[in-house]
Design an enzyme around this catalytic site. Structure first.
Site, PDB file in Angstrom:
ATOM      1  CG  ASP A 163      -2.106   1.148   1.067  1.00  0.00           C
ATOM      2  OD1 ASP A 163      -2.088   1.859   0.054  1.00  0.00           O
ATOM      3  OD2 ASP A 163      -3.231   0.893   1.760  1.00  0.00           O
ATOM      4  CD1 TRP A 164       0.150   5.842  -3.380  1.00  0.00           C
ATOM      5  CD2 TRP A 164      -0.211   3.600  -3.482  1.00  0.00           C
ATOM      6  NE1 TRP A 164       0.071   5.395  -4.786  1.00  0.00           N
ATOM      7  CE2 TRP A 164      -0.103   4.024  -4.860  1.00  0.00           C
ATOM      8  CE3 TRP A 164      -0.229   2.365  -3.382  1.00  0.00           C
ATOM      9  CZ2 TRP A 164      -0.203   3.279  -6.065  1.00  0.00           C
ATOM     10  CZ3 TRP A 164      -0.535   1.221  -4.431  1.00  0.00           C
ATOM     11  CH2 TRP A 164      -0.127   1.858  -5.854  1.00  0.00           C
TER      12      TRP A 164
END
Ligand code: BGC
Length: 739
Positions: A235-236
Site C-alpha cells: 500500500d502507498w
C-alpha cells in the site's frame, strides 16, 4: 517483442532494482495513484495504476488539456455485495476495466476484500461483507470482470486491515483460525477463482510484523500455499523497511521514490538482498508489464462508453438497495406528490471519499430522479434546502492547488504530501464542507402542516459520508442521528400521520447507523447506501414500484453499537492512537456472533424485504462427487415481479470444536420472476467449504449437519439433515492429508 526472460537477462542490477520501486504518483494519467519505472532502452514502458473500487479514480482535469476525463461512478462495494448478484458484479468489474483501459490505466487498485468487522470502519463502504464467502465470491466476480477487459485487478488490503484509526501503525493480533476462516478467506477465494494480476499488502502489522514485511503472509500463505503467481505491491507508504519488504515477498514498493531505489541498491551491494531475490521480484514486475495494454502499444482509446456503463451502475444501485421496513408505504401511488426532506435528497452522497472516490459527469440526486420518473417533488421544501447552501464545490479547486504546487508557489519539500492531498483529500474536504452541516429541521409547524396537506407522502433522506483515513464515530451526527434529524423524523411523521399519509426514510449511508431510536415512528426504511451516480434514478424506480427491491444485507445491522462483537476492541488500545487491535471475538464475526450468542440485531445478515413474496419448496440435498448439491424451487407468490436471494446455511449438529451456530455456504439470486412464476434453484457447495481450521489443517468433521435454506439468516424456510460419513482433512493448500 522480447520475452520477460530475455529482457531480464539484458538488465543491469540498477535497472532491475528500479523496477521494484514505483515512480511516484502517475505523470502519464493525471490523478492516477501511481506508476512503475520504465526501462526505455529495453522497451519496458511504465504502467499506470489507478484506484477503484467504485470507478476508476483519475482526475477529470489535466493541465493544458481542455478535455474532461470523467468516469462512471458505480455503487460502492457494500452496495454491490447487497445485490448478491454475482453476474451483475462481474459486469460492474468489466465496465470499470473498460474505462481503465480507455483512460490508459493498466492496473486497477481494487477490489477491497477486508471484512466488515465493525460497522464504524471508515472504509466499510469499500469492502463487501462481514461474511468471507460472500466477500470472496463477489471479489472473484469483480476481478474476472476487470481482467476480462485486458487490465489487471488488485486485491487489497492484505490482510487484517479492518479499520482506519492509526492505520499505518497498529498491530492486529488474531488467531490463525480467525485469519484462515474469516480474514484471509476472501483473498484465498479470489486468488484461486479469478487469478488477479496483483495483491496489495496492507498498512497495518499482523501478529507483530508489518503485512508488507511479513514473510509468512506474503510468501508462505499467498505464494506457497495458495499458488499466487501475480505481483505483490505495498500500500502507498506502508511499512518501515524496504529491504525487509523485498525479502518478505513484496515485488513493487509504492508509490516509491529515488531514495528507496538507492537504499535497495546499497542493500544489494552489501549482500543484504541476494541477486536471486532481485531477479525473482523484477521478473514479477516484468510479467505484469508484459500483460499490460501499454506494453502491447495499446494506448487508451479515450472511449469510455459512459452511456452504456451508466446502465450497469443503475442496475447495481437498484439491486443493492435493501428494504428494511415497509408497513404499507411502498411503493408510492402513481404520479405521487412527494414531500422530500433531508439534505441528501438534493445532494445525494454517491460514494465514500478518499482513494475509493471517483469523478463522474453527474450524480442524479433523489429529487432529480423522482422528477425524471414522473413524481411531483414539492418545490417549497426544495427551496428551503437549496437556500441554505451558498457554496458549490468545483473540481477546479483542487486543480488550482495542484497548479500552484507545480509552479513552485507551494514548497517542493512537501511534494509527497501535496500529491497525496491532490489525489485524495482536497476533493474530500470540499465535499464535506458543502452540505454535511446543513440544519435539517428549519420548518415551522404551519409549514409542515401545509406540506402534509398538499403531498401524498413524505420521504426523508438521512445521509452520511465516510472516508479513508478516519473511522466513523459513535456520536450524534455520525452513527447516531443528530437532534435536528431526529426532530425532523419525529415532526414530519406526526404531522403526516395525522393526515393519514406515509413516511419513508432513505438511508444514504456508508454502513449502518442507529435505527433503533426512531424506526418505529416511520412506515418504511430503505437502505440505499452510497449508490453511485445513478442514485436518484435507482431510488425513484424502487419508490414508484417500477422495480421491487431485491437487495439483502451483507452485514448484520446492529440494534445497539455496544452489542456488536468487536465493541470492546475497536479501534484498539490505547483508544487514541491504538497500537494493538486484538481480534478477541475470534471467528465470531457478524452473524456468527449474533446467532451463536443469541443477540438480537436490528436486522439480521441476509435480510431484505420485497414488494412481492416467495414460496420455497421441494428441498433436496445430496452428496455427489465431493459436493453438497442443494436443490429447491422458489415461486413468486405475490403481486409484483421480483428477484429472490436464496441463501444456504450449514449448521453442524455435533462438533468437537467450538463453531458458529451456522455459516453461509452458498447462495443464488433468481432471475426476475413474474407473479406465479417458479424457478428451480441449485446451489453446489464443495465439501471443503465445511472445514474448520484446527491444528494447522482443515478438518471436515463427519456427522450430521443441518442444511438451512432461507430468505435471510433468520428466515429459514426449508431444512434437511445431511450426513457426512467420514472425516476428511486437508493441508493449507487443500491437498488431502491424514487426519
Ligand atoms: C489506500 C489504497 C489505495 C492507495 C493508492 C492508499 O492510501 O489505502 O487503498 O489504493 O492509497 O491511492
Amino acid at each position: 517483442m522480447h520475452t520477460v526472460q530475455e529482457i531480464l537477462g539484458k538488465m543491469s542490477i540498477e535497472e532491475k532494482i528500479s523496477l521494484l520501486v514505483g515512480a511516484g504518483f502517475s505523470k502519464l494519467v493525471h490523478g492516477a495513484a501511481g506508476e512503475t519505472r520504465p526501462v526505455a532502452r529495453l522497451g519496458v514502458p511504465a504502467v499506470v495504476l489507478a484506484d477503484g473500487p467504485a470507478g476508476v479514480r483519475v482526475h477529470p482535469l489535466r493541465l493544458g488539456d481542455a478535455q474532461r476525463y470523467y468516469v462512471t461512478s458505480f455503487p460502492n462495494e457494500i452496495v454491490l455485495a447487497s445485490t448478491w448478484n454475482v453476474e451483475l458484479v462481474e459486469r460492474v468489474g468489466r465496465a470499470i476495466g473498460e474505462e481503465a483501459r480507455a483512460l490508459g490505466v493498466d492496473v486497477v487498485l481494487a477490489p477491497g476484500l477486508n471484512i466488515h468487522r465493525h460497522p464504524l470502519c471508515g472504509r466499510i463502504f469499500e469492502y463487501f461483507s462481514e461474511d468471507p464467502l460472500l466477500s470472496g465470491v463477489m471479489g472473484a466476480a469483480y476481478v474476472r470482470g476487470v481482467q476480462s477487459a485486458g487490465v489487471g485487478a488488485t486485491l487489497k488490503h492484505f490482510a487484517g486491515h479492518e479499520q482506519e484509526t492509526n492505520r499505518l501503525l497498529y498491530n492486529v493480533a488474531a488467531s490463525e483460525r480467525a485469519l484462515r476462516e474469516i480474514y484471509l478467506r476472501p483473498f484465498e477465494i479470489a486468488v484461486r477463482e479469478a487469478k488477479p494480476w496483483a495483491v496489495m499488502g496492507a498498512y497495518n502489522k499482523l501478529n507483530g510484523k508489518y503485512c508488507v514485511q511479513n514473510e509468512w503472509l506474503l510468501t508462505r500463505v499467498l505464494r506457497e500455499e495458495w499458488g499466487f503467481e501475480g505481483l505483490v505491491m505495498t500500500d502507498w507508504g506502508a511499512g518501515d523497511n524496504p529491504v525487509e519488504m523485498i525479502k518478505a515477498g513484496v515485488d513493487l514498493i509504492m508509490p516509491g521514490s529515488d531514495q528507496v531505489v538507492a537504499e535497495l541498491l546499497k542493500a544489494y551491494e552489501r549482500g543484504a538482498i541476494p541477486g536471486e531475490v532481485v531477479d525473482a521480484r523484477a521478473r514479477r514486475v516484468l510479467e505484469l508489464v508484459a500483460k499490460s495494454p501499454r506494453f502491447r502499444g495499446q494506448e487508451g482509446s479515450g472511449d469510455l462508453k459512459l452511456e452504456e456503463h451508466a446502465k450497469v451502475a443503475y442496475e447495481a444501485a437498484v439491486e443493492g438497495a435493501v428494504l428494511l421496513k415497509n408497513e404499507g408505504a411502498l411503493p408510492l401511488p402513481e404520479k405521487p406528490r412527494v414531500a422530500l426532506f433531508g439534505r441528501g435528497s438534493y445532494w445525494t452522497v454517491k460514494g465514500g471519499l478518499g482513494s475509493g472516490d471517483s469523478y463522474p459527469r453527474y450524480v442524479v440526486s433523489i429529487a432529480d430522479g423522482l422528477r425524471e420518473r414522473g413524481a411531483l417533488v414539492d418545490e417549497e421544501i426544495e427551496r428551503v434546502y437549496r437556500g441554505m447552501v451558498h457554496r458549490f464545490y468545483e473540481y477546479g479547486e483542487s486543480l488550482q492547488l495542484y497548479r500552484a504546487y507545480r509552479e513552485g508557489a507551494l514548497a517542493k519539500s512537501d511534494s509527497w504530501l501535496i500529491e497525496m492531498l491532490m489525489t485524495h483529500f482536497v476533493d474530500m474536504m470540499m465535499e464535506y464542507t458543502r452540505v454535511m452541516h446543513l440544519q435539517e429541521d428549519p420548518f415551522t409547524d404551519a409549514f409542515l402542516e401545509e406540506a402534509a396537506q398538499r403531498n401524498d407522502a413524505a420521504v426523508i433522506t438521512v445521509s452520511r459520508i465516510s472516508t479513508e483515513g478516519f473511522d466513523r464515530f459513535p456520536v450524534k451526527g455520525d452513527y447516531y442521528l443528530r437532534d435536528d434529524e431526529l426532530s425532523l423524523i419525529e415532526r414530519v411523521s406526526r404531522v403526516f400521520h395525522e393526515h393519514r399519509k406515509k413516511v419513508v426514510v432513505l438511508l444514504n449511508v456508508p454502513g449502518p447507523v442507529d435505527v433503533a431510536s426512531w424506526r418505529d415512528k416511520v412506515d418504511a426504511v430503505l437502505a440505499i447506501w452510497l449508490p453511485g451516480q445513478e442514485a436518484g434514478r435507482a431510488v425513484a424506480d424502487i419508490l414508484l414500484g417500477r422495480v421491487s427491491p431485491s437487495g439483502k444485507l451483507p452485514l448484520t445491522w446492529p440494534r445497539d453499537l455496544y452489542e456488536i462483537p468487536a465493541a470492546r476492541t475497536f479501534p484498539g488500545t490505547p483508544p487514541r492512537d491504538p497500537e494493538e487491535v486484538i481480534y478477541s471475538e475470534d471467528i465470531y464475526v457478524g452473524y456468527r456472533y449474533y446467532d451463536t450468542f443469541a443477540v438480537e440485531p436490528a436486522y439480521e445478515f441476509g435480510y431484505g424485504l420485497s414488494y412481492t413474496a416467495f414460496d420455497y419448496r421441494d428441498l433436496e440435498v445430496k452428496l455427489s462427487g465431493g459436493e453438497v448439491v442443494v436443490r429447491l424451487k422458489v415461486r413468486n407468490s405475490g403481486r409484483y415481479p421480483g428477484k429472490e436471494v436464496v441463501q444456504v446455511y450449514l449448521r453442524a449438529l455435533e462438533s468437537k470444536f467450538s463453531r458458529p451456530f451456522q455459516e453461509l455456504k452458498g447462495f443464488r439470486k433468481t432471475k426476475l420472476l413474474a407473479p406465479g412464476e417458479e424457478e428451480s434453484v441449485e446451489v453446489r457447495v464443495p465439501l471443503e467449504r465445511l472445514a474448520t481450521f484446527s491444528g494447522g489443517k482443515w478438518v471436515v468433521e463427519k456427522g450430521s449437519y443441518e442444511v438451512r435454506v432461507g430468505a435471510s439468516s433468520r428466515d429459514i424456510r426449508l431444512r434437511a439433515v445431511l450426513e457426512i460419513p467420514a472425516e476428511a482433512c486437508y493441508d493449507t493448500s487443500w491437498r488431502r492429508v491424514e487426519c
